[in-house]
Design a protein around this motif. Structure first.
Motif, PDB file in Angstrom:
ATOM      1  N   LEU A 116      -7.664  -1.356  -4.301  1.00 21.97           N
ATOM      2  CA  LEU A 116      -8.580  -0.433  -3.625  1.00 21.97           C
ATOM      3  C   LEU A 116      -7.933   0.941  -3.508  1.00 21.97           C
TER       4      LEU A 116
ATOM      5  N   VAL B  19      -7.516   4.277   7.488  1.00 19.57           N
ATOM      6  CA  VAL B  19      -7.889   2.993   6.887  1.00 19.57           C
ATOM      7  C   VAL B  19      -7.926   1.907   7.958  1.00 19.57           C
TER       8      VAL B  19
ATOM      9  N   LYS C  37      -5.629   9.510  -1.420  1.00 20.14           N
ATOM     10  CA  LYS C  37      -6.137   8.202  -0.987  1.00 20.14           C
ATOM     11  C   LYS C  37      -4.986   7.194  -0.872  1.00 20.14           C
TER      12      LYS C  37
ATOM     13  N   LEU D 151      -8.572   3.915  -0.807  1.00 17.42           N
ATOM     14  CA  LEU D 151      -9.356   4.217   0.397  1.00 17.42           C
ATOM     15  C   LEU D 151      -8.911   5.525   1.030  1.00 17.42           C
ATOM     16  N   LYS D 152      -9.887   6.208   1.626  1.00 13.25           N
ATOM     17  CA  LYS D 152      -9.568   7.447   2.351  1.00 13.25           C
ATOM     18  C   LYS D 152      -9.010   7.110   3.733  1.00 13.25           C
TER      19      LYS D 152
ATOM     20  N   TYR E 256       0.833  -1.203   0.000  1.00 12.98           N
ATOM     21  CA  TYR E 256       0.000   0.000   0.000  1.00 12.98           C
ATOM     22  C   TYR E 256       0.859   1.242   0.000  1.00 12.98           C
TER      23      TYR E 256
ATOM     24  N   LEU F  60      -8.513  -1.938   7.296  1.00 15.23           N
ATOM     25  CA  LEU F  60      -8.821  -3.029   6.375  1.00 15.23           C
ATOM     26  C   LEU F  60      -8.583  -4.356   7.073  1.00 15.23           C
TER      27      LEU F  60
ATOM     28  N   THR G   8     -13.889  -2.918   5.466  1.00 11.76           N
ATOM     29  CA  THR G   8     -13.173  -1.669   5.768  1.00 11.76           C
ATOM     30  C   THR G   8     -13.852  -0.919   6.917  1.00 11.76           C
ATOM     31  N   ASP G   9     -14.802  -1.593   7.577  1.00 14.91           N
ATOM     32  CA  ASP G   9     -15.526  -0.914   8.662  1.00 14.91           C
ATOM     33  C   ASP G   9     -15.225  -1.529  10.020  1.00 14.91           C
TER      34      ASP G   9
END
Ligand code: H79
Length: 688
Positions: free
Chosen positions: A503, A509, A467, A505-506, A459, A511, A487-488
């Protein structure tokens, strides 16, 4: 292709690190020489000499030990007088050997000569030896004979550095009275070679020659080659450690140079974070805080910790050389004897989980460590469960079919219950039969161990899109596996979305991802947590010391924490200076906490900060205080390691975060570097 190149070069690098083959020899020659050593796993270091007489104390200061001649600045003539007092009437070589044997040790490494230059044998080369003492008995001979009688490998530690020999250079910088006018280092080298010849030929077969004190400017690779070739000219079998040569990486002890001579690496007072595939290494460590006898040192490690060190080292494929510093009367300190006995009792039951084993297949086990042996059916895993043991242990990602598990000390080998949870085998522990030091289970499995570590990702933060771009790395994107993720913060299962493309993502993160083979979970859950500060730009008021700042300011927010080695290149080191960093979050964000990592390694002059100050700002011009934490700089004597500072402040909307880490400036008075510049090493700042 990229991974292929990476893997190949990594492999070559490993070969360079690990084999250190003598030019004219084959790997099989080395394997033959190393066979007993690789099986042994556990040895005894003995530091004994004239320094045992003052027992660490000189003129009221009791912080010394085998270095006392230098650390207490004792003039050579005054130190020589200890020889007249050396009379260890209670010395019995067999008692020492039996203590090592009973502890489960397979070899003994005795200081034939330490840095002070005093020789424990009858040397033809000098009068600064045991024959000039009232004792007049050849200690090397007595110990070698006793070892041979009890099937113990006998080995010598021999210092290259020599503070006594007039031809050895350099002098200690405080030794202004000792002339160097007629000193001839070449003549010293001849003396060293002659003595090495004596100790390798007068006492039967010697198993290891353990050099040390190789780091002064007069010793170099060419001299190492010459000494090595000289030894090999009359002895092919003696194992030689890497301190014959000059490429040791500080206390971490490994030689990262393809020319480096020596059969194995020598971490000192530390255990590598992971195994080092293909490399032979041995961690030497003390039971308290000194090698030579120090009567005042009561900081004894509990036996359980010594046992866990042995297990930890074996699980990474290394040997443990545990030190004893005998007293001037020739006896071992009672605290050492007691610990050797406890270790021995544990080894009597559990030794088969240590001797002749290889490094285990797991990287991180929360409950302990693992070693392994090949069997006819497949593999035997030894699961070392540290105390306090959980009711069940999980073997994260182990794919092999288990055959049977039992308690190693259980002679009836009653099978333990094995279940499978979330893709990993779990074993229920026999609660009533746990060992306070370390409980060992045996698990036989089919085949060679195969461990699925869960999905692995790469990443990075994309400045333009603001992002984080995340993708699976090649190794885990196997076609037969499906990766599910969330992601939650919830647990991922095959009911969730499969991972099919990279992905974006903002921040922040969170994950979580897991591998599935059909309907079955395989391996562990991977979790990636990145704070709002991840990848954000950092500016420094003052650049770090050029020596170690390999990766620059951006390494403060790159999500990768430096190892405990300050040479790792991700640490920002400041010599005498403070660090002042400003992180630009890219826009106003509600924040309320800071996490910052720093290194402590007082032996390398790296100390805790004096203070950490955090200020925040919306515009980068006007800052307001968020927090200020002062450390107790008087408590500078601390174990080495990576420390984490975490603190919260009232929630505030800010774009710029200024972090000031102040340095104590100079080394404290009772530190060897007294008055010299102190270092701070900082990595990974997280703002949340
Ligand atoms: O015999 C015991 C100690 O007396 C001896 N080694 C163990 C087995 C020892 N000598 N010195 N030290 C331990 C610490 C020395 C560290 C340093 Fe260096 C020497 C710091 C700088 C020079 C060697 C080279 C370690 C790091 C770089």
């Amino acid at each position: 292709m990229k991974t292929f190149i990476f893997k190949t070069s990594a492999l070559l690098l490993l070969l360079f690190i690990s084999l250190n083959l003598y030019p004219q020899e084959l790997k099989t020659d080395k394997d033959t020489r190393m066979a007993w050593w690789r099986d042994a796993r556990f040895g005894m270091f003995i530091h004994w000499g004239l320094y045992s007489i003052p027992a660490g104390e000189w003129k009221g200061d009791n912080s010394h030990a085998e270095w006392i001649r230098t650390t207490a600045q004792i003039p050579v003539d005054e130190y020589n007088k200890f020889a007249l007092k050396f009379n260890p009437v209670k010395f019995e070589a067999e008692t020492w050997v039996m203590a090592a044997r009973e502890a489960g040790m397979k070899y003994i490494v005795l200081t034939s000569k330490h840095h002070d230059g005093f020789c424990l044998w009858n040397s033809d080369q000098t009068d600064f030896d045991v024959m000039s003492t009232p004792f007049k008995r050849d200690i090397l001979k007595e110990l070698a004979d006793a070892c041979r009688k009890h099937n113990m490998h006998i080995c010598w530690y021999h210092s290259i550095m020599d503070w006594h020999h007039p031809d050895y250079l350099p002098r200690r910088d405080w030794e202004t009275g000792r002339t160097t006018d007629s000193a001839d280092f070449e003549r010293y080298v001849q003396y060293l070679k002659n003595q090495v010849h004596e100790i390798l030929t007068k006492y039967g077969e010697i198993s290891i020659l353990w050099f040390d004190g190789e780091w002064e400017s007069t010793w170099n690779h060419d001299r190492a080659v010459d000494l090595y070739n000289y030894i090999r000219s009359f002895n092919k079998n003696v194992i030689i450690n890497n301190r014959i040569d000059v490429f040791r990486d500080g206390m971490a002890g490994m030689s990262n140079n393809q020319q480096a001579l020596g059969d194995y690496g020598t971490p000192e007072q530390e255990i590598p974070d992971t195994g080092i595939p293909g490399a032979d290494w041995e961690s030497c460590m003390t039971m308290n805080d000194h090698w030579g006898f120090n009567a005042a040192d009561q900081n004894w490690k509990p036996a359980s910790q010594l046992i866990q060190n042995l297990v930890d080292i074996a699980s990474k494929g290394g040997n443990y050389l545990l030190n004893v510093g005998p007293k001037a009367d020739g006896t071992f300190p009672p605290e050492s004897i007691e610990r050797l006995k406890t270790i021995g009792n544990w080894m009597k039951e559990n030794g088969s989980s240590i001797y002749g084993t290889q490094a285990g297949p797991f990287e991180n086990l929360t409950w302990g460590r693992c070693t392994q042996k090949q069997t006819e059916q497949g593999t035997r895993l030894f699961l070392h469960v540290f105390s306090p043991a959980p009711p069940k242990i999980s073997l994260p990602g182990l794919m092999n079919e288990p055959i049977k598990a039992w308690l190693l000390s259980d002679t009836s080998q009653t099978a333990l219950t094995i279940t499978r949870k979330n893709g990993s085998p779990e074993i229920t522990l026999p609660v009533s039969r746990l060992d306070d030091n370390c409980t060992v289970l045996v698990l036989d499995i089919k085949g060679k161990p195969e461990v699925n570590k869960g999905p692995e990702f790469s990443y990075h933060y994309n400045v333009t899109s603001n992002k984080v771009e995340i993708d699976l790395t090649g190794a885990t994107s196997k076609p037969d596996l499906t990766v599910y993720y969330t992601t939650d913060g919830t647990q991922p299962t095959d009911k969730m979305e499969p991972f099919t493309k990279p992905l974006a993502l903002k921040l922040p993160v969170n994950l979580k991802a897991v591998n599935y083979l059909g309907k079955k979970q395989i391996g562990d859950i991977t979790e990636i947590n990145l704070p709002v500060s991840f990848g954000k730009s950092v500016s420094l008021a003052k650049e770090p010391a050029a020596k170690y700042s390999a990766q620059g300011a951006s390494s403060l927010t790159d999500g990768i924490l430096g190892s405990k080695k300050f040479t790792y290149g991700r640490w920002l080191g400041f010599e005498g200076d403070n660090m002042e960093a400003v992180i630009d979050l890219g826009g106003k964000i509600a924040i309320h906490s800071i996490t910052l990592n720093y290194l402590v390694n007082t032996g390398s002059w790296i100390f805790e900060p004096e203070r950490i100050i955090v200020e925040t700002s919306g515009d980068g011009k006007k800052y307001s205080a968020a927090l200020s934490k002062k450390f107790n700089t008087a408590l500078w004597k601390q174990p080495e390691g990576v420390r984490q500072f975490f603190d919260v402040f009232p929630e505030t909307n800010a774009r710029f975060v200024k972090v000031i880490v102040s340095n104590r400036g100079i080394c404290p008075d009772n530190h060897p570097g007294k008055g010299g510049k102190a270092w701070i090493f900082i990595d990974e700042i997280k703002v949340e």
